[in-house]
Design a protein around this motif. Structure first.
Motif, mmCIF file in Angstrom:
data_model
loop_
_atom_site.group_PDB
_atom_site.id
_atom_site.type_symbol
_atom_site.label_atom_id
_atom_site.label_comp_id
_atom_site.label_asym_id
_atom_site.label_seq_id
_atom_site.Cartn_x
_atom_site.Cartn_y
_atom_site.Cartn_z
ATOM 1 N N GLY A 24 -13.696 -27.416 58.339
ATOM 2 C CA GLY A 24 -13.906 -28.853 58.454
ATOM 3 C C GLY A 24 -15.003 -29.413 57.564
ATOM 4 O O GLY A 24 -15.267 -30.622 57.593
ATOM 5 N N GLN A 25 -15.647 -28.581 56.733
ATOM 6 C CA GLN A 25 -16.760 -29.055 55.908
ATOM 7 C C GLN A 25 -16.244 -29.861 54.715
ATOM 8 O O GLN A 25 -15.507 -29.344 53.878
ATOM 9 C CB GLN A 25 -17.602 -27.878 55.416
ATOM 10 C CG GLN A 25 -18.349 -27.147 56.508
ATOM 11 C CD GLN A 25 -19.297 -28.048 57.272
ATOM 12 O OE1 GLN A 25 -20.033 -28.843 56.702
ATOM 13 N NE2 GLN A 25 -19.267 -27.929 58.592
ATOM 14 N N TYR A 26 -16.651 -31.105 54.656
ATOM 15 C CA TYR A 26 -16.247 -31.985 53.557
ATOM 16 C C TYR A 26 -17.386 -32.211 52.568
ATOM 17 O O TYR A 26 -17.247 -31.930 51.372
ATOM 18 C CB TYR A 26 -15.776 -33.328 54.113
ATOM 19 C CG TYR A 26 -15.543 -34.378 53.052
ATOM 20 C CD1 TYR A 26 -14.465 -34.276 52.177
ATOM 21 C CD2 TYR A 26 -16.409 -35.465 52.902
ATOM 22 C CE1 TYR A 26 -14.253 -35.234 51.185
ATOM 23 C CE2 TYR A 26 -16.204 -36.418 51.923
ATOM 24 C CZ TYR A 26 -15.121 -36.302 51.066
ATOM 25 O OH TYR A 26 -14.907 -37.244 50.095
ATOM 26 N N LEU A 27 -18.517 -32.697 53.063
ATOM 27 C CA LEU A 27 -19.616 -33.062 52.172
ATOM 28 C C LEU A 27 -20.183 -31.865 51.403
ATOM 29 O O LEU A 27 -20.394 -31.971 50.193
ATOM 30 C CB LEU A 27 -20.714 -33.755 52.979
ATOM 31 C CG LEU A 27 -21.720 -34.580 52.174
ATOM 32 C CD1 LEU A 27 -21.004 -35.695 51.427
ATOM 33 C CD2 LEU A 27 -22.785 -35.157 53.094
ATOM 34 N N PRO A 28 -20.452 -30.711 52.045
ATOM 35 C CA PRO A 28 -20.953 -29.568 51.266
ATOM 36 C C PRO A 28 -19.979 -29.139 50.169
ATOM 37 O O PRO A 28 -20.401 -28.802 49.053
ATOM 38 C CB PRO A 28 -21.119 -28.462 52.314
ATOM 39 C CG PRO A 28 -21.269 -29.182 53.606
ATOM 40 C CD PRO A 28 -20.403 -30.394 53.482
ATOM 41 N N THR A 29 -18.691 -29.147 50.486
ATOM 42 C CA THR A 29 -17.695 -28.742 49.494
ATOM 43 C C THR A 29 -17.657 -29.715 48.333
ATOM 44 O O THR A 29 -17.586 -29.313 47.165
ATOM 45 C CB THR A 29 -16.304 -28.662 50.148
ATOM 46 O OG1 THR A 29 -16.380 -27.867 51.336
ATOM 47 C CG2 THR A 29 -15.293 -28.053 49.201
ATOM 48 N N LEU A 30 -17.720 -31.001 48.644
ATOM 49 C CA LEU A 30 -17.625 -32.019 47.599
ATOM 50 C C LEU A 30 -18.868 -32.051 46.721
ATOM 51 O O LEU A 30 -18.766 -32.058 45.481
ATOM 52 C CB LEU A 30 -17.410 -33.393 48.244
ATOM 53 C CG LEU A 30 -17.263 -34.570 47.281
ATOM 54 C CD1 LEU A 30 -15.954 -34.477 46.525
ATOM 55 C CD2 LEU A 30 -17.362 -35.897 48.038
ATOM 56 N N LEU A 31 -20.055 -32.054 47.336
ATOM 57 C CA LEU A 31 -21.289 -32.216 46.571
ATOM 58 C C LEU A 31 -21.690 -30.937 45.847
ATOM 59 O O LEU A 31 -21.906 -30.937 44.637
ATOM 60 C CB LEU A 31 -22.415 -32.665 47.499
ATOM 61 C CG LEU A 31 -22.280 -34.059 48.114
ATOM 62 C CD1 LEU A 31 -23.497 -34.375 48.968
ATOM 63 C CD2 LEU A 31 -22.093 -35.112 47.052
ATOM 64 N N VAL A 32 -21.803 -29.843 46.608
ATOM 65 C CA VAL A 32 -22.254 -28.583 46.005
ATOM 66 C C VAL A 32 -21.209 -28.052 45.016
ATOM 67 O O VAL A 32 -21.563 -27.457 43.991
ATOM 68 C CB VAL A 32 -22.563 -27.546 47.100
ATOM 69 C CG1 VAL A 32 -23.024 -26.233 46.487
ATOM 70 C CG2 VAL A 32 -23.630 -28.089 48.058
ATOM 71 N N GLY A 33 -19.945 -28.273 45.325
ATOM 72 C CA GLY A 33 -18.887 -27.826 44.415
ATOM 73 C C GLY A 33 -18.673 -28.754 43.245
ATOM 74 O O GLY A 33 -17.877 -28.438 42.339
ATOM 75 N N GLY A 34 -19.337 -29.916 43.261
ATOM 76 C CA GLY A 34 -19.195 -30.853 42.152
ATOM 77 C C GLY A 34 -17.795 -31.399 42.002
ATOM 78 O O GLY A 34 -17.395 -31.824 40.909
ATOM 79 N N GLY A 35 -17.025 -31.393 43.086
ATOM 80 C CA GLY A 35 -15.656 -31.885 43.016
ATOM 81 C C GLY A 35 -14.678 -30.920 42.375
ATOM 82 O O GLY A 35 -13.500 -31.242 42.195
ATOM 83 N N ARG A 36 -15.162 -29.707 42.043
ATOM 84 C CA ARG A 36 -14.293 -28.727 41.355
ATOM 85 C C ARG A 36 -13.569 -27.798 42.315
ATOM 86 O O ARG A 36 -12.639 -27.109 41.919
ATOM 87 C CB ARG A 36 -15.138 -27.882 40.389
ATOM 88 C CG ARG A 36 -15.653 -28.652 39.182
ATOM 89 C CD ARG A 36 -16.642 -27.835 38.386
ATOM 90 N NE ARG A 36 -17.922 -27.696 39.092
ATOM 91 C CZ ARG A 36 -18.922 -26.940 38.663
ATOM 92 N NH1 ARG A 36 -18.786 -26.217 37.562
ATOM 93 N NH2 ARG A 36 -20.045 -26.875 39.357
ATOM 94 N N ILE A 37 -14.013 -27.750 43.567
ATOM 95 C CA ILE A 37 -13.401 -26.879 44.564
ATOM 96 C C ILE A 37 -12.610 -27.747 45.543
ATOM 97 O O ILE A 37 -13.209 -28.490 46.333
ATOM 98 C CB ILE A 37 -14.458 -26.050 45.328
ATOM 99 C CG1 ILE A 37 -15.377 -25.318 44.346
ATOM 100 C CG2 ILE A 37 -13.788 -25.082 46.283
ATOM 101 C CD1 ILE A 37 -14.669 -24.277 43.503
ATOM 102 N N ALA A 38 -11.312 -27.660 45.475
ATOM 103 C CA ALA A 38 -10.456 -28.445 46.373
ATOM 104 C C ALA A 38 -10.114 -27.613 47.605
ATOM 105 O O ALA A 38 -9.712 -26.462 47.496
ATOM 106 C CB ALA A 38 -9.175 -28.860 45.657
ATOM 107 N N THR A 39 -10.317 -28.208 48.781
ATOM 108 C CA THR A 39 -9.916 -27.575 50.038
ATOM 109 C C THR A 39 -8.993 -28.521 50.793
ATOM 110 O O THR A 39 -8.806 -29.674 50.392
ATOM 111 C CB THR A 39 -11.144 -27.253 50.916
ATOM 112 O OG1 THR A 39 -11.802 -28.472 51.275
ATOM 113 C CG2 THR A 39 -12.124 -26.350 50.184
#
Length: 579
Positions: free
Chosen positions: A516-531
């Motif tokens: 369910g993590q959205y913000l960590p994936t988006l910010l730390v991944g720089g938008g490059r990791i899609a879940t």
């Protein structure tokens, strides 16, 4: 005999590699949680004052705050963040108390727990999508009353979701956090000695003529609340700075402060990141003020109602509140079930004109088309979730084992630090982690995302496993040690088999949190990791309802499968072991 066993246990621990690792694990846990959070906060404070080497800016100043104060609608953003966080937490807490008071020591409380428990594993984004479907102008609520009651033959103009007052956000957060607070309270009451003591006191109050709800508030709540305080503060901190719910259900002009900060940080104009850092610092201050306000209100209520605990009054219009709680509980459960039914129907709906309650045809083409696009996001979701959860489980087990080696529980400081990533607004320290990542030229987005997930998975895994580990009968370990078994063998062959079921539950919970993590994936991944979660939030703000429903269902199905396996595997394991 116990003394001899303990001495032999100590001798076996000496010069043992496993013992050294176990004793260092609490320090590693503290470092793992403190350094990223505090380092992230420091790294977001410096850019807020203009020092950003990643942008070749080295002059300390207040330009970021000046740009922030000049933002149109900033006061509305702040008010939305404070109001939605505070009101939703207060509503969820009050409803939790009413349900506990009305159904305490009855079989109905078990039924309610079984109904609401699955809601806990639903990610916030999926819950927001489901709630949006039910309150939209052409949603399930409008369809159920049209045209026979409302007279609507066409979809009406409505303000929900995305209403300017944040009512949709409050509704979503309340319905999502209510099961969490209820299950946390029930978990506290499930402690053998503590729960038995409170139930006996409750029965004594009933025998003295107190009404059940009055007995709960006078006898149970004063003992329960201190243990429920940290979960409540964690819910309050999350609600005041959440992104998924406001992004899907909240207004856009202006949005909540956390959503605006995220937009500034992801803007193509990199100079807006200075403004975003100042906004993140403002969000941190706002959340801190809300937490202080809650604690101050708690103290005020304690002194205001202190005399009422001992005034001997047996009832406070208890029949009215009992019936009100029954109706409220039915409405909450009905609303949640209707939202889930609507979500499922939209995922398989063909042509579905308003005001029909059910689609004219059911199709699976939406799942088929989405399955092609979600292969990579699904792989990322599972991989990141599994790695972060396994790491969190291992570290938690080592830390809990260190308690037994030292014959004392972890300190109160360590217990508080475990909650640190939940009490500090993630949007604040995650921005700092991104700044540090860019400063160090770290291009490994995947590893960074896994690490950021660990920060949120670890606290829940620790809280899930701690009670079971501490209840282990240590006599088995002492007997094994007296027979020559080394600590690692005792840990692996004696303790872990006894913890098979709790470890599976903690694993399922950790996976659900990671999924369910959205913000960590988006910010730390720089938008490059899609879940699945990042795709679901993106689709919820522009794609068709049917595609959004498919992604939301996949979001819910993944953690649900994990909990089903955690429930079935111990039964199969013990069944095969007794053949």
């Amino acid at each position: 005999m116990n003394f001899i066993a303990k001495q032999m246990d100590i001798l076996h621990h000496k010069a043992d590699w496993f013992t050294h690792i176990v004793k260092l694990s609490p320090r590693f846990l503290l470092a793992l949680l403190i350094i990223p959070v505090l380092g992230g906060l420091i790294a977001v404070i410096l850019p807020a004052f203009g020092w950003a080497p990643a942008l070749n800016q080295y002059t300390i100043g207040l330009e970021g705050f000046r740009a922030l104060w000049q933002t149109p609608g900033l006061s509305t953003m702040m008010l939305l963040s404070v109001a939605t966080g505070l009101v939703s937490t207060l509503l969820a807490f009050v409803m939790t108390l009413l349900i506990l008071a009305a159904f305490f020591n009855t079989a109905w409380l078990d039924y309610i727990q079984r109904i609401l428990s699955p809601i806990l594993v639903i990610p916030h984004a999926a819950a927001a999508i489901a709630i949006g479907f039910i309150i939209a102008p052409s949603g399930m609520l409008s369809r159920l009353i049209s045209p026979w009651l409302s007279g609507w033959e066409l979809s009406p103009a409505g303000i929900f979701p995305h209403d300017p007052w944040g009512i949709s956000i409050i509704l979503g957060l309340t319905l999502k956090e209510l099961p969490f607070l209820l299950l946390m309270a029930l978990g506290i009451l499930a402690q053998p000695e503590f729960g038995k003591k409170l139930r006996e006191q409750h029965k004594v109050a009933l025998n003295l003529g107190y009404y059940p709800m009055t007995a709960f508030f006078k006898v149970i709540l004063p003992n329960l609340y201190p243990l429920l305080r940290l979960p409540i503060l964690a819910v309050l901190a999350y609600a005041s700075a959440s992104v998924e719910m406001p992004l899907i259900l909240g207004p856009n002009t202006p949005p909540t402060l956390a959503v605006a900060i995220m937009h500034w940080f992801n803007d193509v104009d990199l100079t807006l990141r200075i403004k975003a850092s100042a906004g993140a610092l403002l969000q941190l201050i706002l959340t801190g003020c809300i937490l202080v306000l809650w604690l101050a209100g708690e103290t005020a209520i304690k002194y205001s109602f202190r005399d009422k605990l001992t005034n001997g009054k047996r009832a406070y219009n208890s029949a009215f509140w009992q019936k009100t709680t029954y109706i409220l509980t039915i409405l909450v459960i009905s609303f949640i079930l209707l939202a889930l039914i609507g979500l499922i129907m939209w995922s398989v709906a063909g042509f579905w004109r308003f005001p029909s309650v059910i689609p004219e045809q059911f199709v699976l083409s939406h799942f088929q088309s989405a399955s092609v696009q979600m292969v990579n996001p699904l792989f990322n979701t599972l991989t990141i979730g599994i790695i972060s959860t396994i790491f969190s489980i291992l570290l938690t087990l080592l830390c809990l084992e260190s308690e037994q080696l030292n014959s004392k529980p972890i300190s109160n400081f360590t217990s508080l630090i475990i909650y640190l990533p939940l009490l500090v607004p993630s949007i604040a320290f995650l921005f700092g982690l991104v700044w540090l990542q860019q400063l160090a030229n770290n291009s490994s987005a995947y590893i960074s995302v896994v690490f950021s997930h660990v920060l949120f998975v670890l606290p829940y895994v620790f809280l899930s496993l701690a009670a079971s580990y501490r209840r282990l009968d240590r006599r088995f370990s002492h007997v094994a040690a007296s027979l020559g078994a080394k600590p690692f063998k005792v840990f692996l062959q004696i303790k872990l088999p006894q913890l098979f079921a709790p470890i599976l539950i903690a694993t399922a919970l950790g996976l659900a949190i990671s999924f369910g993590q959205y913000l960590p994936t988006l910010l730390v991944g720089g938008g490059r990791i899609a879940t699945i979660t990042t795709e679901a939030v993106t689709l919820a703000n522009g794609a068709s309802r049917r595609t959004s429903a498919v992604y939301a269902i996949i979001q819910m199905a993944l953690p649900l499968i994990g909990f089903i396996l955690a429930w079935l595997l111990p039964k199969l394991f013990y069944k095969s072991a007794h053949r």
